[in-house]
Design a protein around this motif. Structure first.
Motif, PDB file in Angstrom:
ATOM      1  N   THR A  75      62.242  17.012  50.715  1.00  0.00           N
ATOM      2  CA  THR A  75      62.535  18.362  50.240  1.00  0.00           C
ATOM      3  C   THR A  75      63.146  18.267  48.858  1.00  0.00           C
ATOM      4  OG1 THR A  75      62.974  19.072  52.523  1.00  0.00           O
ATOM      5  CG2 THR A  75      63.702  20.538  50.748  1.00  0.00           C
ATOM      6  N   MET A  76      62.549  18.981  47.903  1.00  0.00           N
ATOM      7  CA  MET A  76      63.012  18.909  46.522  1.00  0.00           C
ATOM      8  C   MET A  76      64.247  19.780  46.310  1.00  0.00           C
ATOM      9  SD  MET A  76      63.050  17.931  43.445  1.00  0.00           S
ATOM     10  CE  MET A  76      61.616  17.175  42.682  1.00  0.00           C
ATOM     11  N   VAL A  77      65.268  19.166  45.770  1.00  0.00           N
ATOM     12  CA  VAL A  77      66.466  19.897  45.335  1.00  0.00           C
ATOM     13  C   VAL A  77      66.302  20.294  43.872  1.00  0.00           C
ATOM     14  CG1 VAL A  77      68.963  19.769  45.002  1.00  0.00           C
ATOM     15  CG2 VAL A  77      67.904  18.673  47.003  1.00  0.00           C
ATOM     16  N   GLY A  78      65.898  19.328  43.044  1.00  0.00           N
ATOM     17  CA  GLY A  78      65.686  19.567  41.622  1.00  0.00           C
ATOM     18  C   GLY A  78      65.887  18.296  40.840  1.00  0.00           C
ATOM     19  N   HIS A  79      65.108  18.152  39.753  1.00  0.00           N
ATOM     20  CA  HIS A  79      65.157  16.962  38.909  1.00  0.00           C
ATOM     21  C   HIS A  79      64.842  15.742  39.774  1.00  0.00           C
ATOM     22  CE1 HIS A  79      65.805  15.335  34.978  1.00  0.00           C
ATOM     23  NE2 HIS A  79      66.747  14.502  35.384  1.00  0.00           N
ATOM     24  N   ALA A  80      65.742  14.748  39.880  1.00  0.00           N
ATOM     25  CA  ALA A  80      65.486  13.573  40.713  1.00  0.00           C
ATOM     26  C   ALA A  80      66.195  13.655  42.055  1.00  0.00           C
ATOM     27  CB  ALA A  80      65.922  12.310  39.977  1.00  0.00           C
ATOM     28  N   SER A  81      66.773  14.812  42.365  1.00  0.00           N
ATOM     29  CA  SER A  81      67.517  14.986  43.612  1.00  0.00           C
ATOM     30  C   SER A  81      66.578  15.456  44.716  1.00  0.00           C
ATOM     31  CB  SER A  81      68.637  16.013  43.437  1.00  0.00           C
ATOM     32  OG  SER A  81      69.486  15.669  42.368  1.00  0.00           O
ATOM     33  N   MET A  82      66.448  14.647  45.755  1.00  0.00           N
ATOM     34  CA  MET A  82      65.600  14.983  46.889  1.00  0.00           C
ATOM     35  C   MET A  82      66.301  14.608  48.178  1.00  0.00           C
ATOM     36  SD  MET A  82      61.793  13.790  45.732  1.00  0.00           S
ATOM     37  CE  MET A  82      61.234  14.005  44.030  1.00  0.00           C
ATOM     38  N   LEU A  83      66.007  15.369  49.236  1.00  0.00           N
ATOM     39  CA  LEU A  83      66.400  15.012  50.589  1.00  0.00           C
ATOM     40  C   LEU A  83      65.216  14.324  51.242  1.00  0.00           C
ATOM     41  CD1 LEU A  83      68.239  15.136  53.131  1.00  0.00           C
ATOM     42  CD2 LEU A  83      67.203  17.382  53.599  1.00  0.00           C
ATOM     43  N   VAL A  84      65.413  13.084  51.637  1.00  0.00           N
ATOM     44  CA  VAL A  84      64.386  12.309  52.328  1.00  0.00           C
ATOM     45  C   VAL A  84      64.826  12.158  53.781  1.00  0.00           C
ATOM     46  CG1 VAL A  84      63.127  10.129  52.420  1.00  0.00           C
ATOM     47  CG2 VAL A  84      63.835  11.076  50.205  1.00  0.00           C
ATOM     48  N   GLN A  85      63.972  12.594  54.699  1.00  0.00           N
ATOM     49  CA  GLN A  85      64.274  12.510  56.126  1.00  0.00           C
ATOM     50  C   GLN A  85      63.223  11.630  56.788  1.00  0.00           C
ATOM     51  OE1 GLN A  85      64.594  17.013  56.485  1.00  0.00           O
ATOM     52  NE2 GLN A  85      66.393  16.393  57.676  1.00  0.00           N
ATOM     53  N   VAL A 282      50.644   2.696  46.167  1.00  0.00           N
ATOM     54  CA  VAL A 282      51.349   3.844  46.727  1.00  0.00           C
ATOM     55  C   VAL A 282      50.340   4.835  47.290  1.00  0.00           C
ATOM     56  CG1 VAL A 282      52.825   5.816  46.175  1.00  0.00           C
ATOM     57  CG2 VAL A 282      53.288   3.572  45.137  1.00  0.00           C
ATOM     58  N   SER A 283      50.571   5.280  48.524  1.00  0.00           N
ATOM     59  CA  SER A 283      49.658   6.243  49.139  1.00  0.00           C
ATOM     60  C   SER A 283      49.924   7.663  48.663  1.00  0.00           C
ATOM     61  CB  SER A 283      49.781   6.170  50.661  1.00  0.00           C
ATOM     62  OG  SER A 283      49.343   4.920  51.143  1.00  0.00           O
ATOM     63  N   TYR A 284      51.211   8.061  48.592  1.00  0.00           N
ATOM     64  CA  TYR A 284      51.569   9.419  48.182  1.00  0.00           C
ATOM     65  C   TYR A 284      52.787   9.363  47.269  1.00  0.00           C
ATOM     66  CZ  TYR A 284      48.413  10.937  51.850  1.00  0.00           C
ATOM     67  OH  TYR A 284      47.293  11.131  52.628  1.00  0.00           O
ATOM     68  N   VAL A 285      52.861  10.346  46.367  1.00  0.00           N
ATOM     69  CA  VAL A 285      53.968  10.414  45.409  1.00  0.00           C
ATOM     70  C   VAL A 285      54.619  11.785  45.471  1.00  0.00           C
ATOM     71  CG1 VAL A 285      54.609  10.409  42.963  1.00  0.00           C
ATOM     72  CG2 VAL A 285      52.969   8.721  43.831  1.00  0.00           C
ATOM     73  N   ALA A 286      55.937  11.786  45.482  1.00  0.00           N
ATOM     74  CA  ALA A 286      56.724  12.986  45.220  1.00  0.00           C
ATOM     75  C   ALA A 286      57.194  12.883  43.775  1.00  0.00           C
ATOM     76  CB  ALA A 286      57.918  13.075  46.178  1.00  0.00           C
ATOM     77  N   GLY A 287      56.646  13.737  42.909  1.00  0.00           N
ATOM     78  CA  GLY A 287      56.938  13.660  41.479  1.00  0.00           C
ATOM     79  C   GLY A 287      58.170  14.454  41.100  1.00  0.00           C
ATOM     80  N   HIS A 288      58.926  13.937  40.142  1.00  0.00           N
ATOM     81  CA  HIS A 288      60.180  14.587  39.750  1.00  0.00           C
ATOM     82  C   HIS A 288      60.440  14.434  38.257  1.00  0.00           C
ATOM     83  CE1 HIS A 288      62.667  10.904  39.198  1.00  0.00           C
ATOM     84  NE2 HIS A 288      61.973  10.398  40.198  1.00  0.00           N
ATOM     85  N   HIS A 289      61.598  14.931  37.837  1.00  0.00           N
ATOM     86  CA  HIS A 289      62.083  14.820  36.462  1.00  0.00           C
ATOM     87  C   HIS A 289      61.423  15.847  35.549  1.00  0.00           C
ATOM     88  CE1 HIS A 289      64.418  12.483  33.519  1.00  0.00           C
ATOM     89  NE2 HIS A 289      64.918  11.871  34.574  1.00  0.00           N
ATOM     90  N   PHE A 290      61.250  17.071  36.060  1.00  0.00           N
ATOM     91  CA  PHE A 290      60.653  18.142  35.265  1.00  0.00           C
ATOM     92  C   PHE A 290      61.193  19.475  35.773  1.00  0.00           C
ATOM     93  CE2 PHE A 290      58.294  18.287  39.098  1.00  0.00           C
ATOM     94  CZ  PHE A 290      57.655  19.514  39.184  1.00  0.00           C
ATOM     95  N   ALA A 318      44.412  14.991  43.858  1.00  0.00           N
ATOM     96  CA  ALA A 318      45.619  15.715  43.462  1.00  0.00           C
ATOM     97  C   ALA A 318      46.653  15.770  44.575  1.00  0.00           C
ATOM     98  CB  ALA A 318      45.247  17.131  43.018  1.00  0.00           C
ATOM     99  N   GLU A 319      46.209  15.842  45.833  1.00  0.00           N
ATOM    100  CA  GLU A 319      47.173  15.957  46.931  1.00  0.00           C
ATOM    101  C   GLU A 319      47.967  14.679  47.153  1.00  0.00           C
ATOM    102  OE1 GLU A 319      43.053  15.221  48.840  1.00  0.00           O
ATOM    103  OE2 GLU A 319      43.898  16.407  47.183  1.00  0.00           O
ATOM    104  N   ARG A 320      47.574  13.594  46.488  1.00  0.00           N
ATOM    105  CA  ARG A 320      48.329  12.345  46.647  1.00  0.00           C
ATOM    106  C   ARG A 320      49.536  12.265  45.722  1.00  0.00           C
ATOM    107  NH1 ARG A 320      44.868   7.324  45.785  1.00  0.00           N
ATOM    108  NH2 ARG A 320      46.887   6.360  46.332  1.00  0.00           N
ATOM    109  N   PHE A 321      49.572  13.063  44.680  1.00  0.00           N
ATOM    110  CA  PHE A 321      50.700  13.048  43.740  1.00  0.00           C
ATOM    111  C   PHE A 321      51.201  14.478  43.609  1.00  0.00           C
ATOM    112  CE2 PHE A 321      52.437  10.412  40.054  1.00  0.00           C
ATOM    113  CZ  PHE A 321      53.460  11.311  39.742  1.00  0.00           C
ATOM    114  N   ARG A 322      52.290  14.789  44.297  1.00  0.00           N
ATOM    115  CA  ARG A 322      52.786  16.148  44.395  1.00  0.00           C
ATOM    116  C   ARG A 322      53.947  16.369  43.424  1.00  0.00           C
ATOM    117  NH1 ARG A 322      52.018  18.290  49.735  1.00  0.00           N
ATOM    118  NH2 ARG A 322      53.431  19.963  49.098  1.00  0.00           N
ATOM    119  N   PRO A 323      53.779  17.200  42.386  1.00  0.00           N
ATOM    120  CA  PRO A 323      54.909  17.556  41.513  1.00  0.00           C
ATOM    121  C   PRO A 323      55.756  18.612  42.220  1.00  0.00           C
ATOM    122  CG  PRO A 323      52.914  18.679  40.786  1.00  0.00           C
ATOM    123  CD  PRO A 323      52.519  17.833  41.963  1.00  0.00           C
ATOM    124  N   LEU A 324      56.826  18.193  42.854  1.00  0.00           N
ATOM    125  CA  LEU A 324      57.582  19.072  43.748  1.00  0.00           C
ATOM    126  C   LEU A 324      58.491  20.021  42.978  1.00  0.00           C
ATOM    127  CD1 LEU A 324      58.571  16.675  46.669  1.00  0.00           C
ATOM    128  CD2 LEU A 324      56.565  18.160  46.466  1.00  0.00           C
TER     129      LEU A 324
END
Length: 335
Positions: A75-85, A282-290, A318-324
């Motif tokens: 779950t994206m919080v913002g920037h590089a902050s994410m909750l990983v469960q 890498v199979s999937y990416v959660a993209g950040h820093h934007f 596109a679904e493999r690299f998600r800009p969250l």
């Protein structure tokens, strides 16, 4: 931790292939540029204007207490902050809930999008990863709040433990060097791996605390968290892929990259991020820093546009690299 006689206020330890006794460095890499180059950049007149407030298309998330079994949720919080469960564990990466990524409350890069999880809605936090000490990644105000509310285990790279300890004296902190590994619980471990970056909290402490990427190994797959990095000819990505085999998820930066002559050694662009994804298996990416703090020159929507083009050009779905975006939830498919 540094002793009283050390020139380094954060850390003292043996010389290594990335520590000269006072400062850390990127072996064979690009050193951060100096004050003249900073001024050249700041007065180049190319900085694009961002709106003061940019609402996320997603409402603030209210996460479940835990995710178990084969589930992996980000779950994206913002920037590089994410909750990983994952595997019943709740992990925060580089948590920043403050309004500014700055040592000051009245100046410095200001948040344009509200956090994607209200602090009060966080589930119980077990582990906090802090990749390095720049203010958009190590926010002591947030770490104090987390300690008061959750008493998590903080894991960070060499020297940053001193900064955290000064602000949160009762925190449980583990420091790691590149190549180090620590066990978190049965079946879950963390490796600290190289990233190509630098560090500083002020004008006199450049590169005196280490920066790192982290690999979280779980029964549900491996996760590669990179807070900040330059591409560095893909060296660190190749090494991570060779060492760890395959990643179910990588948390990768792809924004804050213009102008390239200045940012090349510290922030990868979208094209490089996609290349890194492939080099590291890498199979999937959660993209950040934007789209959270304006740190560099590009327009707020430029990273996502450039990422879509890079994925097309490199033949990656596109679904493999998600800009969250803030509040967005990504249930990572099983591999």
């Amino acid at each position: 931790m540094a002793d009283a006689k050390s020139k380094n206020p954060y850390y003292s330890g043996p010389v290594s292939d990335h520590f000269d006794g006072t400062r850390f460095f990127n072996p064979g890499g690009i050193a951060p540029l100096g004050f003249r180059q900073v001024l050249r950049w700041q007065f180049n007149g190319e900085r694009q204007r961002w709106a003061k407030q940019v609402p996320s298309p997603f409402a603030p998330a209210k996460p479940d207490a835990r995710v178990s079994g084969e589930g992996l949720r980000v779950t994206m919080v913002g920037h590089a902050s994410m909750l990983v469960q994952v595997a019943g564990l709740n992990i925060l990466t580089d948590p920043v809930w403050s309004d500014r990524a700055s040592p000051f409350t009245f100046a410095g890069p200001k948040r344009v999008t509200a956090p994607g999880i209200r602090f009060e809605d966080l589930p119980e936090i077990d582990l906090v990863l802090v990749s390095h000490n720049h203010y958009d990644h190590l926010d002591v105000a947030t770490l104090k709040r987390l300690q008061a509310a959750h008493t998590p285990h903080f894991v960070t790279a060499l020297g940053n433990d001193t900064i955290i300890r000064r602000a949160v004296p009762d925190a449980r902190i583990s420091m790691m060097d590149w190549g180090g590994r620590m066990s978190i619980s049965d079946g879950i471990s963390i490796d600290a791996e190289p990233a190509h970056h630098w560090s500083a909290r002020g004008t006199g402490d450049r590169s005196m605390a280490l920066w790192a990427a982290f690999v979280i190994s779980t029964p549900s797959g491996k996760i590669y968290h990179v807070g900040d990095t330059g591409f560095h000819d893909g060296i660190n990505y190749r090494a991570a892929g060779e060492k760890h085999g395959r990643f179910r998820l990588a948390i990768l930066p792809f924004g804050a990259y213009e102008p390239r002559w200045f940012m090349l050694g510290q922030h990868q662009n979208p094209e490089e991020a996609v290349k890194g994804m492939q080099l590291a298996n890498v199979s999937y990416v959660a993209g950040h820093h934007f789209a959270t703090f304006q740190l560099t020159d590009e327009a707020i929507d430029a990273p996502v546009t450039a990422l879509a083009a890079a994925l097309r050009e490199q033949g990656v779905a596109a679904e493999r690299f998600r800009p969250l975006r803030a509040g967005e939830v990504f249930d990572v498919p099983a591999v």
